[in-house]
Design a protein around this motif. Sequence first.
Motif, PDB file in Angstrom:
ATOM      1  N   GLY A   1    -119.267 -55.170  -2.188  1.00 31.00           N
ATOM      2  CA  GLY A   1    -118.335 -54.223  -1.604  1.00 31.00           C
ATOM      3  C   GLY A   1    -116.951 -54.234  -2.205  1.00 31.00           C
ATOM      4  O   GLY A   1    -116.692 -54.844  -3.244  1.00 31.00           O
ATOM      5  N   VAL A   2    -116.046 -53.516  -1.514  1.00 30.68           N
ATOM      6  CA  VAL A   2    -114.661 -53.342  -1.950  1.00 30.68           C
ATOM      7  C   VAL A   2    -113.757 -53.538  -0.739  1.00 30.68           C
ATOM      8  O   VAL A   2    -114.047 -53.035   0.354  1.00 30.68           O
ATOM      9  N   HIS A   3    -112.666 -54.283  -0.939  1.00 32.58           N
ATOM     10  CA  HIS A   3    -111.654 -54.437   0.113  1.00 32.58           C
ATOM     11  C   HIS A   3    -110.265 -54.274  -0.509  1.00 32.58           C
ATOM     12  O   HIS A   3    -110.142 -53.808  -1.633  1.00 32.58           O
ATOM     13  N   ASP A   4    -109.214 -54.652   0.234  1.00 35.30           N
ATOM     14  CA  ASP A   4    -107.823 -54.441  -0.197  1.00 35.30           C
ATOM     15  C   ASP A   4    -107.576 -52.955  -0.486  1.00 35.30           C
ATOM     16  O   ASP A   4    -106.944 -52.589  -1.484  1.00 35.30           O
ATOM     17  N   ILE A   5    -108.048 -52.107   0.419  1.00 37.49           N
ATOM     18  CA  ILE A   5    -107.912 -50.652   0.259  1.00 37.49           C
ATOM     19  C   ILE A   5    -106.609 -50.213   0.925  1.00 37.49           C
ATOM     20  O   ILE A   5    -106.591 -49.477   1.919  1.00 37.49           O
ATOM     21  N   HIS A   6    -105.512 -50.733   0.376  1.00 38.79           N
ATOM     22  CA  HIS A   6    -104.174 -50.486   0.901  1.00 38.79           C
ATOM     23  C   HIS A   6    -103.182 -50.821  -0.203  1.00 38.79           C
ATOM     24  O   HIS A   6    -103.565 -51.250  -1.302  1.00 38.79           O
ATOM     25  N   MET A   7    -101.919 -50.638   0.065  1.00 38.42           N
ATOM     26  CA  MET A   7    -100.875 -50.985  -0.896  1.00 38.42           C
ATOM     27  C   MET A   7    -100.975 -52.478  -1.227  1.00 38.42           C
ATOM     28  O   MET A   7    -101.142 -53.307  -0.334  1.00 38.42           O
ATOM     29  N   ASN A   8    -100.873 -52.808  -2.515  1.00 40.36           N
ATOM     30  CA  ASN A   8    -101.025 -54.193  -2.961  1.00 40.36           C
ATOM     31  C   ASN A   8     -99.836 -54.651  -3.799  1.00 40.36           C
ATOM     32  O   ASN A   8     -99.996 -55.285  -4.840  1.00 40.36           O
ATOM     33  N   GLN A   9     -98.644 -54.346  -3.327  1.00 40.32           N
ATOM     34  CA  GLN A   9     -97.406 -54.795  -3.974  1.00 40.32           C
ATOM     35  C   GLN A   9     -96.316 -54.837  -2.913  1.00 40.32           C
ATOM     36  O   GLN A   9     -96.482 -54.328  -1.808  1.00 40.32           O
ATOM     37  N   GLY A  10     -95.194 -55.489  -3.260  1.00 39.11           N
ATOM     38  CA  GLY A  10     -94.084 -55.579  -2.310  1.00 39.11           C
ATOM     39  C   GLY A  10     -94.405 -56.397  -1.085  1.00 39.11           C
ATOM     40  O   GLY A  10     -93.795 -56.224  -0.022  1.00 39.11           O
ATOM     41  N   ASN A  11     -95.349 -57.345  -1.207  1.00 37.63           N
ATOM     42  CA  ASN A  11     -95.772 -58.139  -0.058  1.00 37.63           C
ATOM     43  C   ASN A  11     -94.728 -59.172   0.346  1.00 37.63           C
ATOM     44  O   ASN A  11     -93.887 -59.603  -0.465  1.00 37.63           O
ATOM     45  N   SER A  12     -94.831 -59.617   1.583  1.00 40.50           N
ATOM     46  CA  SER A  12     -94.020 -60.735   2.058  1.00 40.50           C
ATOM     47  C   SER A  12     -94.504 -62.016   1.389  1.00 40.50           C
ATOM     48  O   SER A  12     -95.531 -62.035   0.693  1.00 40.50           O
ATOM     49  N   ALA A  13     -93.772 -63.112   1.614  1.00 39.00           N
ATOM     50  CA  ALA A  13     -94.068 -64.374   0.918  1.00 39.00           C
ATOM     51  C   ALA A  13     -95.505 -64.841   1.144  1.00 39.00           C
ATOM     52  O   ALA A  13     -96.143 -65.388   0.238  1.00 39.00           O
TER      53      ALA A  13
ATOM     54  N   THR B   1    -127.455 -48.549  -5.459  1.00 39.18           N
ATOM     55  CA  THR B   1    -126.802 -49.804  -5.080  1.00 39.18           C
ATOM     56  C   THR B   1    -125.950 -49.597  -3.835  1.00 39.18           C
ATOM     57  O   THR B   1    -125.183 -48.626  -3.751  1.00 39.18           O
ATOM     58  N   ASP B   2    -126.093 -50.519  -2.866  1.00 40.90           N
ATOM     59  CA  ASP B   2    -125.336 -50.450  -1.615  1.00 40.90           C
ATOM     60  C   ASP B   2    -124.001 -51.173  -1.747  1.00 40.90           C
ATOM     61  O   ASP B   2    -123.899 -52.225  -2.402  1.00 40.90           O
ATOM     62  N   TYR B   3    -122.998 -50.644  -1.051  1.00 38.99           N
ATOM     63  CA  TYR B   3    -121.673 -51.259  -0.993  1.00 38.99           C
ATOM     64  C   TYR B   3    -121.136 -51.139   0.428  1.00 38.99           C
ATOM     65  O   TYR B   3    -121.422 -50.158   1.125  1.00 38.99           O
ATOM     66  N   ARG B   4    -120.339 -52.134   0.814  1.00 40.71           N
ATOM     67  CA  ARG B   4    -119.575 -52.016   2.068  1.00 40.71           C
ATOM     68  C   ARG B   4    -118.098 -51.914   1.722  1.00 40.71           C
ATOM     69  O   ARG B   4    -117.574 -52.704   0.943  1.00 40.71           O
ATOM     70  N   ILE B   5    -117.443 -50.933   2.327  1.00 41.56           N
ATOM     71  CA  ILE B   5    -116.015 -50.718   2.135  1.00 41.56           C
ATOM     72  C   ILE B   5    -115.301 -51.189   3.396  1.00 41.56           C
ATOM     73  O   ILE B   5    -115.526 -50.641   4.478  1.00 41.56           O
ATOM     74  N   ALA B   6    -114.476 -52.215   3.268  1.00 38.87           N
ATOM     75  CA  ALA B   6    -113.780 -52.796   4.419  1.00 38.87           C
ATOM     76  C   ALA B   6    -112.311 -52.363   4.391  1.00 38.87           C
ATOM     77  O   ALA B   6    -111.544 -52.783   3.517  1.00 38.87           O
ATOM     78  N   VAL B   7    -111.929 -51.519   5.344  1.00 35.55           N
ATOM     79  CA  VAL B   7    -110.583 -50.952   5.392  1.00 35.55           C
ATOM     80  C   VAL B   7    -109.798 -51.621   6.517  1.00 35.55           C
ATOM     81  O   VAL B   7    -110.176 -51.526   7.691  1.00 35.55           O
ATOM     82  N   ASN B   8    -108.694 -52.277   6.182  1.00 36.70           N
ATOM     83  CA  ASN B   8    -107.838 -52.891   7.201  1.00 36.70           C
ATOM     84  C   ASN B   8    -107.308 -51.832   8.157  1.00 36.70           C
ATOM     85  O   ASN B   8    -106.853 -50.774   7.722  1.00 36.70           O
TER      86      ASN B   8
END
Length: 335
Positions: free
Chosen positions: A160-172, A38-45
């Motif tokens: 695929g998969v994204h949001d490959i970063h910290m996911n808390q403490g965000n601004s409004a 199975t193919d996936y794309r990983i999108a990294v900001n």
Amino acid sequence: MPLRSYGVLRARPVGRRREDSSDPSPHYQMHLVDDGGTDYRIAVNVLSQQAPSELLYLAADDFRHPVTERLPGTGGWTPLPSQPGAANIDFIRGNLFDPALMRPLPPDVEGPDNDLADRLDHYTERAIGDADAVVYAFGERWGPEASTPDKIFGFRPGNGVHDIHMNQGNSARFRNDDGVWQDGALLFHFPAAERWVAIFLAFQSQAWHTDDATGHAIAGEAPRPTPGDRPVRIVAALVNPIGPAPEAETVTLLNASSAAIGLDGWRLADRMKRSCPLPAVELGPGETVTVRLASDVQLGNKGGAVTLLDAEGLKVDGVAYTADDVREEGWTVTF
């Protein structure tokens, strides 16, 4: 609300593509294939939509942490409910790295090895060239989209998969994405070299003290700790004392600052967030104190974590250890 479909993908890297800063939302794109084909794309900001735009980056080139022992051994996507004790990533509660070591990097500039895409290239190309290398991508899954080919690599279905970063403490603006035990990361495993590499990314607008239930930023907290934010540090732990259980486990603290610090109301917590109070003593500059843990606070011999909390319940310091670190009875682990 937390991410809808958080988990980890285990797959082989087979391709990558860079997007430069002329794109309004550039990403570093990776093409991965799991054991079943199975193919996936990983999108990294690689660029933030909010100022400051440069992402914070840290690569642990010889990553040693008990989370590697909890990862799935087979390929594909594994959902991870938001909780401690599993393979989940949490930049604050998991004691994975020292946030003060993160550095902002531009997304893509001229010259070698001087931007975020260059650093991601370094490890991705190494993994592509190693037939045994595996990538673990933590984040939120999208797809499969049966009728839509992938917009970057063209495989079908889109997946695929994204949001490959910290996911808390965000601004409004991005507060609805907040949660605990749901941070994104990339782990590269190179079995032949017996080496793990971990890549952690965060936005400079994110806070590093967050609510234990919601992941929302705690008002008034600085965006990122600096070395001076750790006046008291965990420097050692006796995790595997000589003798039968229950053992007399201890943790040693050091006051690294130039001022005396009172420990009244402070606590030590284990990997499952069970905690016990510290003695109500004043720790002078350069002084240490060794604390015997209460019996309900457990430092397991298969790897774990120790977190130091101040009187307001905010994290002051945190460390982690692996099963190999505590294999020998009676030896003290130093951090």
